[in-house]
Design an enzyme around this catalytic site. Structure first.
Site, PDB file in Angstrom:
ATOM      1  N   LYS A 193       4.841   8.618  -5.656  1.00 53.42           N
ATOM      2  CA  LYS A 193       4.312   7.995  -6.882  1.00 53.42           C
ATOM      3  C   LYS A 193       3.065   7.196  -6.569  1.00 53.42           C
ATOM      4  CE  LYS A 193       4.578   4.268  -9.198  1.00 53.42           C
ATOM      5  NZ  LYS A 193       3.258   4.103  -9.866  1.00 53.42           N
ATOM      6  N   GLY A 245       2.979  -1.800  -0.861  1.00 52.42           N
ATOM      7  CA  GLY A 245       2.597  -2.562  -2.044  1.00 52.42           C
ATOM      8  C   GLY A 245       2.840  -4.041  -1.822  1.00 52.42           C
ATOM      9  N   SER A 246       3.073  -4.739  -2.898  1.00 50.15           N
ATOM     10  CA  SER A 246       3.171  -6.194  -2.803  1.00 50.15           C
ATOM     11  C   SER A 246       4.514  -6.635  -2.203  1.00 50.15           C
ATOM     12  CB  SER A 246       3.027  -6.799  -4.197  1.00 50.15           C
ATOM     13  OG  SER A 246       4.062  -6.322  -5.015  1.00 50.15           O
ATOM     14  N   THR A 247       4.510  -7.808  -1.612  1.00 50.31           N
ATOM     15  CA  THR A 247       5.723  -8.368  -1.019  1.00 50.31           C
ATOM     16  C   THR A 247       6.781  -8.595  -2.094  1.00 50.31           C
ATOM     17  OG1 THR A 247       4.472  -9.333   0.777  1.00 50.31           O
ATOM     18  CG2 THR A 247       6.585 -10.376   0.277  1.00 50.31           C
ATOM     19  N   GLU A 248       6.323  -9.008  -3.270  1.00 49.40           N
ATOM     20  CA  GLU A 248       7.256  -9.272  -4.374  1.00 49.40           C
ATOM     21  C   GLU A 248       8.068  -8.018  -4.721  1.00 49.40           C
ATOM     22  OE1 GLU A 248       4.856 -10.302  -7.673  1.00 49.40           O
ATOM     23  OE2 GLU A 248       6.566 -10.588  -8.990  1.00 49.40           O
ATOM     24  N   GLY A 250       8.327  -5.344  -2.861  1.00 50.51           N
ATOM     25  CA  GLY A 250       9.029  -4.945  -1.635  1.00 50.51           C
ATOM     26  C   GLY A 250      10.395  -5.633  -1.541  1.00 50.51           C
ATOM     27  N   GLU A 267       5.665  -1.578   3.762  1.00 53.71           N
ATOM     28  CA  GLU A 267       4.340  -2.031   4.215  1.00 53.71           C
ATOM     29  C   GLU A 267       3.815  -2.948   3.117  1.00 53.71           C
ATOM     30  OE1 GLU A 267       3.041  -1.278   7.075  1.00 53.71           O
ATOM     31  OE2 GLU A 267       4.054   0.561   7.695  1.00 53.71           O
ATOM     32  N   CYS A 301      -4.765  -4.805   2.697  1.00 53.97           N
ATOM     33  CA  CYS A 301      -3.593  -5.590   3.099  1.00 53.97           C
ATOM     34  C   CYS A 301      -3.852  -6.383   4.374  1.00 53.97           C
ATOM     35  CB  CYS A 301      -2.397  -4.666   3.286  1.00 53.97           C
ATOM     36  SG  CYS A 301      -2.770  -3.261   4.325  1.00 53.97           S
ATOM     37  N   GLU A 398      -2.037 -14.410  -0.848  1.00 56.83           N
ATOM     38  CA  GLU A 398      -2.896 -13.228  -0.723  1.00 56.83           C
ATOM     39  C   GLU A 398      -3.718 -13.089  -1.999  1.00 56.83           C
ATOM     40  OE1 GLU A 398      -1.083  -9.314  -0.921  1.00 56.83           O
ATOM     41  OE2 GLU A 398      -2.277  -8.704   0.800  1.00 56.83           O
TER      42      GLU A 398
HETATM   43  P1  TAP Z   1       2.506  -3.426  -6.312  1.00 58.05           P
HETATM   44  O1  TAP Z   1       2.360  -4.033  -7.638  1.00 58.05           O
HETATM   45  O2  TAP Z   1       3.655  -3.791  -5.462  1.00 58.05           O
HETATM   46  O3  TAP Z   1       2.485  -1.851  -6.553  1.00 58.05           O
HETATM   47  C1  TAP Z   1       2.596  -0.917  -5.521  1.00 58.05           C
HETATM   48  C2  TAP Z   1       3.208   0.351  -6.073  1.00 58.05           C
HETATM   49  O4  TAP Z   1       4.550   0.102  -6.496  1.00 58.05           O
HETATM   50  C3  TAP Z   1       2.505   0.901  -7.304  1.00 58.05           C
HETATM   51  O5  TAP Z   1       2.588   2.302  -7.291  1.00 58.05           O
HETATM   52  C4  TAP Z   1       3.345   0.312  -8.433  1.00 58.05           C
HETATM   53  O6  TAP Z   1       3.216   1.014  -9.641  1.00 58.05           O
HETATM   54  C5  TAP Z   1       4.727   0.445  -7.857  1.00 58.05           C
HETATM   55  N1  TAP Z   1       5.716  -0.470  -8.410  1.00 58.05           N
HETATM   56  C6  TAP Z   1       5.543  -1.567  -9.195  1.00 58.05           C
HETATM   57  N2  TAP Z   1       6.736  -2.147  -9.469  1.00 58.05           N
HETATM   58  C7  TAP Z   1       7.687  -1.398  -8.844  1.00 58.05           C
HETATM   59  C8  TAP Z   1       9.102  -1.489  -8.737  1.00 58.05           C
HETATM   60  N3  TAP Z   1       9.782  -2.486  -9.316  1.00 58.05           N
HETATM   61  N4  TAP Z   1       9.762  -0.573  -7.995  1.00 58.05           N
HETATM   62  C9  TAP Z   1       9.089   0.421  -7.377  1.00 58.05           C
HETATM   63  N5  TAP Z   1       7.729   0.573  -7.455  1.00 58.05           N
HETATM   64  C10 TAP Z   1       7.046  -0.332  -8.166  1.00 58.05           C
HETATM   65  O7  TAP Z   1       1.238  -3.679  -5.411  1.00 58.05           O
HETATM   66  P2  TAP Z   1      -0.284  -3.439  -5.775  1.00 58.05           P
HETATM   67  O8  TAP Z   1      -0.759  -4.596  -6.533  1.00 58.05           O
HETATM   68  O9  TAP Z   1      -0.495  -2.092  -6.360  1.00 58.05           O
HETATM   69  O10 TAP Z   1      -0.929  -3.358  -4.322  1.00 58.05           O
HETATM   70  C11 TAP Z   1      -1.383  -4.457  -3.669  1.00 58.05           C
HETATM   71  C12 TAP Z   1      -0.399  -4.926  -2.605  1.00 58.05           C
HETATM   72  O11 TAP Z   1      -0.125  -3.870  -1.674  1.00 58.05           O
HETATM   73  C13 TAP Z   1      -0.964  -6.045  -1.780  1.00 58.05           C
HETATM   74  O12 TAP Z   1       0.003  -7.059  -1.629  1.00 58.05           O
HETATM   75  C14 TAP Z   1      -1.283  -5.402  -0.436  1.00 58.05           C
HETATM   76  O13 TAP Z   1      -1.296  -6.282   0.627  1.00 58.05           O
HETATM   77  C15 TAP Z   1      -0.247  -4.361  -0.338  1.00 58.05           C
HETATM   78  N6  TAP Z   1      -0.670  -3.281   0.564  1.00 58.05           N
HETATM   79  C16 TAP Z   1      -0.085  -3.220   1.790  1.00 58.05           C
HETATM   80  C17 TAP Z   1      -0.493  -2.250   2.692  1.00 58.05           C
HETATM   81  C18 TAP Z   1       0.154  -2.202   4.026  1.00 58.05           C
HETATM   82  S1  TAP Z   1      -0.075  -0.900   4.927  1.00 58.05           S
HETATM   83  N7  TAP Z   1       0.901  -3.186   4.462  1.00 58.05           N
HETATM   84  C19 TAP Z   1      -1.475  -1.337   2.349  1.00 58.05           C
HETATM   85  C20 TAP Z   1      -2.064  -1.424   1.097  1.00 58.05           C
HETATM   86  C21 TAP Z   1      -1.638  -2.422   0.198  1.00 58.05           C
HETATM   87  P3  TAP Z   1       2.037   0.563 -10.671  1.00 58.05           P
HETATM   88  O14 TAP Z   1       0.755   0.773 -10.011  1.00 58.05           O
HETATM   89  O15 TAP Z   1       2.193   1.464 -11.813  1.00 58.05           O
HETATM   90  O16 TAP Z   1       2.312  -0.881 -10.993  1.00 58.05           O
END
Ligand code: TAP
Length: 487
Positions: A193, A245-248, A250, A267, A301, A398
Site C-alpha cells: 500500500k 512511516g510514523s512512530t505513532e 508504528g 522503520e 527519516c 520530528e
Molecule cells: P504515516 O502517517 O505513518 O503513514 C505511512 C503509511 O501508513 C502511509 O501509507 C499511510 O497511509 C499508512 N497508514 C496511516 N495510518 C495507518 C494505520 N493506522 N495502519 C496502517 N497504515 C496506516 O507516515 P507519513 O507521514 O506518511 O511518513 C512520514 C513518517 O515516515 C516519518 O515519521 C518518517 O520518519 C517515517 N519514515 C521512516 C523511514 C525509515 S526507513 N525509518 C523512511 C521514510 C519515512 P496514508 O498515506 O493514506 O495516510
C-alpha cells in the site's frame, strides 16, 4: 572557446529556467488497483484525487481500496505463493527481478518526472537518487534469489508467505523497491500500500511488473488511505508485515500485531544528530549539513535535523552555512537547477508551520535566506534555528521538513550525551579529522546508522534501520533478507 565575462561586482549569476519536459509521462485520468496481475476498480467504486503539490493541479483519480479489495489482493497473493512464485526456483525468480531492474532503468526518465510531479521533489534528486537506487535494489536482490542456501539462513531457507507492506510518501518508488525486492527474492508474495498522496510511481511500477511477466498475484498494489493500510496489516491472511512511516502509526501496528505470531518490521521516524567537531573539514561539513537536512526538503527519516557543533567553531560554521543556504534554489521541482522542491502536502506544511512557530515561541532564533515562495502549491523556505536548547520542541520532535535546529557542545562526552538525548535511534553523522574519534563516537552513538564525514549515503548492500522509537528490523543487505525468511 569563448571567455565568459565575470559577473559585475555585486551582481549574482542567474540561471535560465531548465525545466525537464513532462512529455515523457502520460498520466491517465484514472487508475485502478493492481490485483492478481490486472488493474481493477475498487469493489465499492471509491476513488481519490492525487495532486501535484508544487501547483495543486489534480493529476489523476486513483482507486481507493476498501476491506473487500484487501481480501481479494491477499487471496491473490496467497494463491501465487502456493502455486507459482513460492515453488519457483531461485534462478527463475532472479530473472524476473533483473527484468524489473532493467525496465526501471529503461524508463528512468519517466519514473523520475512522474515522481517529481506527484511528490514535489526536485528532478535532480528523483533522477539521480530515487530512481537509480530503486533499480539498484532490484539488481542487488536478484543476485541473492538463487544464493539463499549459502547466506547463512540454513540449508533450505523458506519464505514466510504473504507480505503486507505499507510505505510513506517521502521516497515513493524507492520505498516500494526496498519492500518488494527482498520479499520477492526470498520467495514471498506481496500486497503493497503506497501513501495516499503519492500513488503514481507505484502504479507505474505495477505496469513494469505486468510487462516483466511476473505470475499474477505475486505483487498486488492497493492505493488508498490509512484505513486501507490498517485493513492490510490486520488481515489474518498476511504472514509478514513491513511498515515504514510514523512512530505513532508504528506503535498502533505493534499493538495490533502483538500475540498474533506474525512477523513485523517497523522503520519509523528519527531526530538525527549531525555532530561537527572543530577539527572537521568545515567546508565539507557545511555541504554535509546541507545534504543532511535540505535533501528532499528534509522529508527524510534519517535527516540530520539537529546540528551539534563544537562551540569554538559554531559562529564560523553558522556563517558559512548561511552563506551556502543563500545559494540554494527553491522552485519548480521539474527545473534541473532546483535544490528545494515543494512540501508534499498541505497537512505536512501545516505540521512544519506549527512546529517552527513553537520554536520561535520558545525563544530560538529563526533564520531563512531571502527567497520568494511560489504563490500556488505548498512551500517552505530552508530554515535554521540557532540558540536551541534540548528542551525545545524543535530539538525533540520530528519536523520532517527543511528545518535545522542548531545546538552546541564543548566536549565529545557532551556531544554524545546530547546526540543520544532523543527517544529515536535511526541515524547520526560525525565530522572530524581523527579516525580514532570517529570510532569512539560510533561506539557511543545510539543509532542504527552512523555516517562519518559524509551523510545520507545509501546502498542496497548496506543494512539500514533503527532501534528504540525508530523501529526494529533492517532493510538492505543480508540483514534485510532475513526479515523475509522463516526461522
Ligand atoms: P504515516 O502517517 O505513518 O503513514 C505511512 C503509511 O501508513 C502511509 O501509507 C499511510 O497511509 C499508512 N497508514 C496511516 N495510518 C495507518 C494505520 N493506522 N495502519 C496502517 N497504515 C496506516 O507516515 P507519513 O507521514 O506518511 O511518513 C512520514 C513518517 O515516515 C516519518 O515519521 C518518517 O520518519 C517515517 N519514515 C521512516 C523511514 C525509515 S526507513 N525509518 C523512511 C521514510 C519515512 P496514508 O498515506 O493514506 O495516510
Amino acid at each position: 572557446m569563448v571567455d565568459a565575462a565575470p559577473p559585475a561586482p555585486g551582481s549574482a549569476w542567474e540561471y535560465a529556467p531548465a525545466p525537464e519536459s513532462r512529455e515523457i509521462v502520460s498520466i491517465a485520468p484514472g487508475y485502478g488497483l493492481f490485483i492478481n496481475g490486472e488493474f481493477t476498480p475498487a469493489a465499492d467504486g471509491k476513488h481519490f484525487t492525487t495532486l501535484n503539490p508544487a501547483t495543486e493541479e489534480p493529476l489523476a483519480e486513483v482507486a481507493e481500496a476498501g476491506v473487500r479489495d484487501v481480501d481479494r489482493a491477499v487471496a491473490a497473493a496467497r494463491d501465487a505463493f502456493e502455486r507459482t512464485w513460492g515453488p519457483m526456483p531461485g534462478t527463475d525468480r532472479a530473472k524476473y527481478l533483473y527484468r524489473i531492474a532493467r525496465a526501471i532503468q529503461e524508463r528512468a526518465r519517466e519514473f523520475a518526472v512522474l515522481e517529481s510531479l506527484d511528490n514535489g521533489k526536485p528532478i535532480k534528486e528523483s533522477r539521480d537518487v530515487d530512481v537509480p537506487l530503486a533499480a539498484a535494489h532490484f539488481f542487488y536482490h536478484a543476485g541473492w534469489a538463487d544464493k539463499l542456501e549459502h547466506a547463512g539462513f540454513g540449508p533450505q531457507p523458506r519464505p514466510l508467505g504473504v507480505a503486507g507492506q505499507v510505505i510513506p510518501w517521502n521516497f515513493p518508488l524507492l520505498m516500494a523497491a526496498w519492500k518488494l525486492a527482498p520479499a520477492l527474492a526470498a520467495g514471498n508474495t506481496c500486497v503493497l500500500k503506497p501513501a495516499e498522496t503519492t500513488p503514481l510511481t507505484a502504479l507505474l511500477l505495477a505496469e513494469v511488473i505486468q510487462q516483466a511477466g511476473l505470475p499474477p498475484g505475486t505483487v498486488n498494489i492497493l492505493t488508498g488511505d490509512g484505513a486501507a493500510g490498517q485493513a492490510l496489516v490486520s488481515h489474518p491472511g498476511v504472514d509478514k508485515i513491513a511498515f515504514t512511516g510514523s512512530t505513532e502509526v508504528g506503535k498502533e501496528i505493534l499493538r495490533a500485531v502483538a500475540g498474533t505470531g506474525r512477523k513485523l518490521t517497523l522503520e519509523l521516524g528519527g531526530k538525527a544528530a549531525n555532530v561537527v567537531f572543530d577539527d572537521a573539514p568545515l567546508d565539507q561539513a557545511v555541504e554535509g549539513i546541507v545534504n543532511g537536512i535540505f535533501f528532499n526538503q528534509g522529508h527524510v527519516c534519517c535527516a540530520g535535523s539537529r546540528l551539534l557543533v563544537q562551540e569554538s567553531v559554531a559562529d564560523l560554521v553558522l556563517d558559512r552555512l548561511k552563506r551556502r543556504l543563500g545559494t540554494l534554489r527553491l522552485g519548480d521541482p521539474l527545473d534541473k537547477n532546483t535544490d528545494i522542491g515543494a512540501i508534499n502536502s498541505r497537512q505536512q506544511l501545516d505540521k512544519i508551520e506549527r512546529l517552527t512557530a513553537a520554536g520561535e515561541a520558545e525563544g530560538a532564533q529563526r533564520w531563512s535566506p531571502p527567497c520568494v515562495l511560489p504563490t500556488a502549491g505548498y512551500w517552505f523556505p530552508p530554515t535554521v534555528f540557532s540558540g536551541v536548547s534540548q528542551s525545545h520542541r524543535i530539538a525533540r520532535e520530528e519536523i520532517f521538513g527543511p528545518v535545522l535546529s542548531v545546538l552546541t557542545f564543548r566536549t565529545p562526552e557532551e556531544a554524545v550525551a546530547k546526540a543520544n538525548n532523543t527517544p529515536y535511534g535511526l541515524s547520526a553523522g560525525v565530522w572530524t579529522d581523527k579516525g580514532s574519534r570517529i570510532l569512539w563516537m560510533t561506539q557511543r552513538l545510539r543509532s542504527g546508522v552512523v555516517w562519518a564525514n559524509t551523510y545520507n549515503r545509501f546502498d542496497p548492500a548496506s543494512p539500514f534501520g533503527g532501534y528504540r522509537e525508530s523501529g526494529f528490523g533492517r532493510e538492505g543487505g543480508r540483514h534485510g533478507l532475513a526479515a523475509y525468511i522463516d526461522g
